[in-house]
Design a protein around this motif. Structure first.
Motif, PDB file in Angstrom:
ATOM      1  N   ALA A  69      11.076 -49.655  25.907  1.00  0.00           N
ATOM      2  CA  ALA A  69      10.881 -48.306  25.887  1.00  0.00           C
ATOM      3  C   ALA A  69       9.873 -47.303  26.317  1.00  0.00           C
ATOM      4  CB  ALA A  69      11.509 -47.993  24.466  1.00  0.00           C
ATOM      5  N   PRO A  70      10.304 -46.296  26.359  1.00  0.00           N
ATOM      6  CA  PRO A  70       9.774 -44.974  27.227  1.00  0.00           C
ATOM      7  C   PRO A  70       9.158 -44.665  26.106  1.00  0.00           C
ATOM      8  CG  PRO A  70      12.214 -44.753  28.046  1.00  0.00           C
ATOM      9  CD  PRO A  70      12.002 -46.008  26.603  1.00  0.00           C
ATOM     10  N   GLY A  71       7.125 -44.796  26.851  1.00  0.00           N
ATOM     11  CA  GLY A  71       6.551 -44.046  25.826  1.00  0.00           C
ATOM     12  C   GLY A  71       5.751 -45.425  25.295  1.00  0.00           C
ATOM     13  N   PHE A  72       5.749 -46.803  25.342  1.00  0.00           N
ATOM     14  CA  PHE A  72       5.820 -47.766  24.811  1.00  0.00           C
ATOM     15  C   PHE A  72       5.016 -48.781  26.193  1.00  0.00           C
ATOM     16  CE2 PHE A  72       8.099 -45.530  21.134  1.00  0.00           C
ATOM     17  CZ  PHE A  72       7.151 -45.904  20.069  1.00  0.00           C
ATOM     18  N   ASP A  73       3.768 -49.569  26.161  1.00  0.00           N
ATOM     19  CA  ASP A  73       2.953 -49.771  26.434  1.00  0.00           C
ATOM     20  C   ASP A  73       3.774 -51.651  26.081  1.00  0.00           C
ATOM     21  OD1 ASP A  73       1.409 -47.687  27.924  1.00  0.00           O
ATOM     22  OD2 ASP A  73       1.041 -48.091  25.255  1.00  0.00           O
ATOM     23  N   ALA A  74       4.432 -52.218  25.284  1.00  0.00           N
ATOM     24  CA  ALA A  74       4.367 -53.160  24.400  1.00  0.00           C
ATOM     25  C   ALA A  74       5.661 -53.473  24.143  1.00  0.00           C
ATOM     26  CB  ALA A  74       3.183 -54.749  24.635  1.00  0.00           C
ATOM     27  N   VAL A  75       5.676 -54.456  23.622  1.00  0.00           N
ATOM     28  CA  VAL A  75       6.996 -55.152  22.706  1.00  0.00           C
ATOM     29  C   VAL A  75       6.326 -55.595  21.256  1.00  0.00           C
ATOM     30  CG1 VAL A  75       8.782 -53.991  24.128  1.00  0.00           C
ATOM     31  CG2 VAL A  75       7.777 -56.731  23.645  1.00  0.00           C
ATOM     32  N   ASN A  76       7.428 -56.044  20.497  1.00  0.00           N
ATOM     33  CA  ASN A  76       6.307 -56.598  19.311  1.00  0.00           C
ATOM     34  C   ASN A  76       6.477 -58.418  19.801  1.00  0.00           C
ATOM     35  OD1 ASN A  76       4.649 -56.269  16.871  1.00  0.00           O
ATOM     36  ND2 ASN A  76       6.966 -57.280  15.834  1.00  0.00           N
ATOM     37  N   SER A  77       6.024 -58.863  20.493  1.00  0.00           N
ATOM     38  CA  SER A  77       6.312 -60.260  20.841  1.00  0.00           C
ATOM     39  C   SER A  77       5.258 -61.459  21.203  1.00  0.00           C
ATOM     40  CB  SER A  77       7.102 -60.480  22.160  1.00  0.00           C
ATOM     41  OG  SER A  77       7.353 -61.856  22.986  1.00  0.00           O
ATOM     42  N   PRO A  78       4.570 -61.905  20.263  1.00  0.00           N
ATOM     43  CA  PRO A  78       3.224 -62.610  20.052  1.00  0.00           C
ATOM     44  C   PRO A  78       2.760 -63.331  21.859  1.00  0.00           C
ATOM     45  CG  PRO A  78       4.688 -63.466  18.871  1.00  0.00           C
ATOM     46  CD  PRO A  78       5.386 -62.739  18.981  1.00  0.00           C
ATOM     47  N   GLY A  79       4.837 -64.377  22.592  1.00  0.00           N
ATOM     48  CA  GLY A  79       4.292 -64.852  23.184  1.00  0.00           C
ATOM     49  C   GLY A  79       4.355 -63.745  24.696  1.00  0.00           C
ATOM     50  N   LEU A  80       4.856 -61.965  24.979  1.00  0.00           N
ATOM     51  CA  LEU A  80       4.717 -61.451  25.146  1.00  0.00           C
ATOM     52  C   LEU A  80       3.034 -60.934  25.598  1.00  0.00           C
ATOM     53  CD1 LEU A  80       8.146 -59.864  25.461  1.00  0.00           C
ATOM     54  CD2 LEU A  80       6.923 -61.111  27.181  1.00  0.00           C
ATOM     55  N   LEU A  81       2.406 -60.637  24.482  1.00  0.00           N
ATOM     56  CA  LEU A  81       1.066 -59.831  24.764  1.00  0.00           C
ATOM     57  C   LEU A  81       0.104 -61.129  24.597  1.00  0.00           C
ATOM     58  CD1 LEU A  81       0.024 -57.009  23.462  1.00  0.00           C
ATOM     59  CD2 LEU A  81       0.027 -58.211  21.181  1.00  0.00           C
ATOM     60  N   ARG A  82       0.020 -61.893  24.496  1.00  0.00           N
ATOM     61  CA  ARG A  82      -0.263 -63.985  24.648  1.00  0.00           C
ATOM     62  C   ARG A  82      -1.622 -63.399  25.739  1.00  0.00           C
ATOM     63  NH1 ARG A  82       1.899 -69.078  24.956  1.00  0.00           N
ATOM     64  NH2 ARG A  82       3.853 -68.514  26.244  1.00  0.00           N
ATOM     65  N   SER A  83      -1.417 -62.856  27.455  1.00  0.00           N
ATOM     66  CA  SER A  83      -1.891 -62.693  29.084  1.00  0.00           C
ATOM     67  C   SER A  83      -2.672 -61.427  28.306  1.00  0.00           C
ATOM     68  CB  SER A  83      -0.935 -63.791  29.579  1.00  0.00           C
ATOM     69  OG  SER A  83       0.707 -62.213  29.241  1.00  0.00           O
ATOM     70  N   ALA A  84      -2.492 -60.428  27.686  1.00  0.00           N
ATOM     71  CA  ALA A  84      -2.585 -58.729  28.216  1.00  0.00           C
ATOM     72  C   ALA A  84      -4.288 -58.597  27.439  1.00  0.00           C
ATOM     73  CB  ALA A  84      -1.935 -57.657  26.762  1.00  0.00           C
ATOM     74  N   ASP A  85      -4.844 -58.057  28.608  1.00  0.00           N
ATOM     75  CA  ASP A  85      -6.208 -58.060  28.161  1.00  0.00           C
ATOM     76  C   ASP A  85      -6.174 -56.385  27.493  1.00  0.00           C
ATOM     77  OD1 ASP A  85      -9.123 -56.946  28.531  1.00  0.00           O
ATOM     78  OD2 ASP A  85      -9.205 -57.154  30.416  1.00  0.00           O
ATOM     79  N   LEU A  86      -6.901 -56.714  26.024  1.00  0.00           N
ATOM     80  CA  LEU A  86      -7.171 -55.486  25.160  1.00  0.00           C
ATOM     81  C   LEU A  86      -8.655 -54.975  25.290  1.00  0.00           C
ATOM     82  CD1 LEU A  86      -3.827 -56.377  23.239  1.00  0.00           C
ATOM     83  CD2 LEU A  86      -4.363 -54.954  24.834  1.00  0.00           C
TER      84      LEU A  86
END
Length: 230
Positions: A69-86
């Motif tokens: 959604a506009p304004g949001f950088d990511a969604v609440n998914s571990p599979g989609l987040l696991r490659s992010a550099d945070l």
């Protein structure tokens, strides 16, 4: 250790010690965010509050349930987040159940947020602190989500009986309605590996402690069992 298992609507008053459980997927995602280097997670009251925090802090990373959604950088998914550099980043999280449950017990003297991925570390905190009475907040489905209840019961048992086996609890979670909805695509913003990642026992060595900081509810990893910090 005296234990109580409550849904969010049943929380009449703040408990002394609260373990807020959201297996699929809020606190699995939170653990992955810390695993990917996030410094802290701000638990937002609403989507509008999350966007307002982002507007004031453009470098913060916002995530939510459902599709992008506009304004949001990511969604609440571990599979989609696991490659992010945070690394070193602040994450703002707003979900349907997990963040709501944590905010509902913000007045407790100790608030732990948990899923299977941090189960043993969470149980270790309860043992170390010698907690006499613990309220486990079963966030999903108004307290009826079996994946959350199974995880809460497992952590409660591990806090008092170190020999407790996880297989039966993990099986219940894998057969839950939430797992089926994620697998069948009923929910949006999902990665095919999400259920498996949510059932990965003790993937991370830290517990997650939520505290009030300058009017915000902030989640941080804890390796020591007594307070935030790595």
């Amino acid at each position: 250790m005296e234990t109580q298992f409550s849904g969010i609507p049943e929380l009449a008053e703040a408990p002394s010690v609260a373990v807020v459980v959201d297996v699929m997927r809020a606190f699995t995602v939170a653990a992955w965010a810390f695993g990917r280097g996030a410094e802290k997670i701000v638990l937002a009251q609403s989507l509008d509050d999350a966007l307002a925090l982002k507007a004031r802090n453009p470098d913060w990373v916002t995530l939510k349930d459902g599709p992008p959604a506009p304004g949001f950088d990511a969604v609440n998914s571990p599979g989609l987040l696991r490659s992010a550099d945070l690394a070193g980043r602040t994450v703002v999280q707003k979900t349907t159940a997990g963040t709501v449950g944590a905010l509902a017990v913000r007045e407790a003297s100790l608030v732990l947020c948990a899923g299977f991925v941090v189960a043993e570390a969470t149980a270790r905190v309860l043992r170390t602190r010698e907690c006499d009475r613990v309220t486990f907040v079963v966030t999903g489905e108004d307290g009826q989500a079996d994946e959350d209840l199974a995880c809460a019961q497992y952590i409660a048992m591990r806090a008092t009986e170190a020999g407790t086996e996880a297989a039966g609890y993990l099986r219940r979670a894998g057969e839950s309605r939430a797992a089926a909805e994620l697998t069948e695509g009923v929910r949006r913003g999902v990665h095919p590996d999400d259920v498996a990642l949510c059932l990965e026992l003790d993937r991370f060595p830290f517990a997650m402690v939520a505290t009030s900081e300058h009017s915000l509810m902030v989640l941080r990893p804890s390796m020591r069992g007594a307070g935030p910090g790595r």
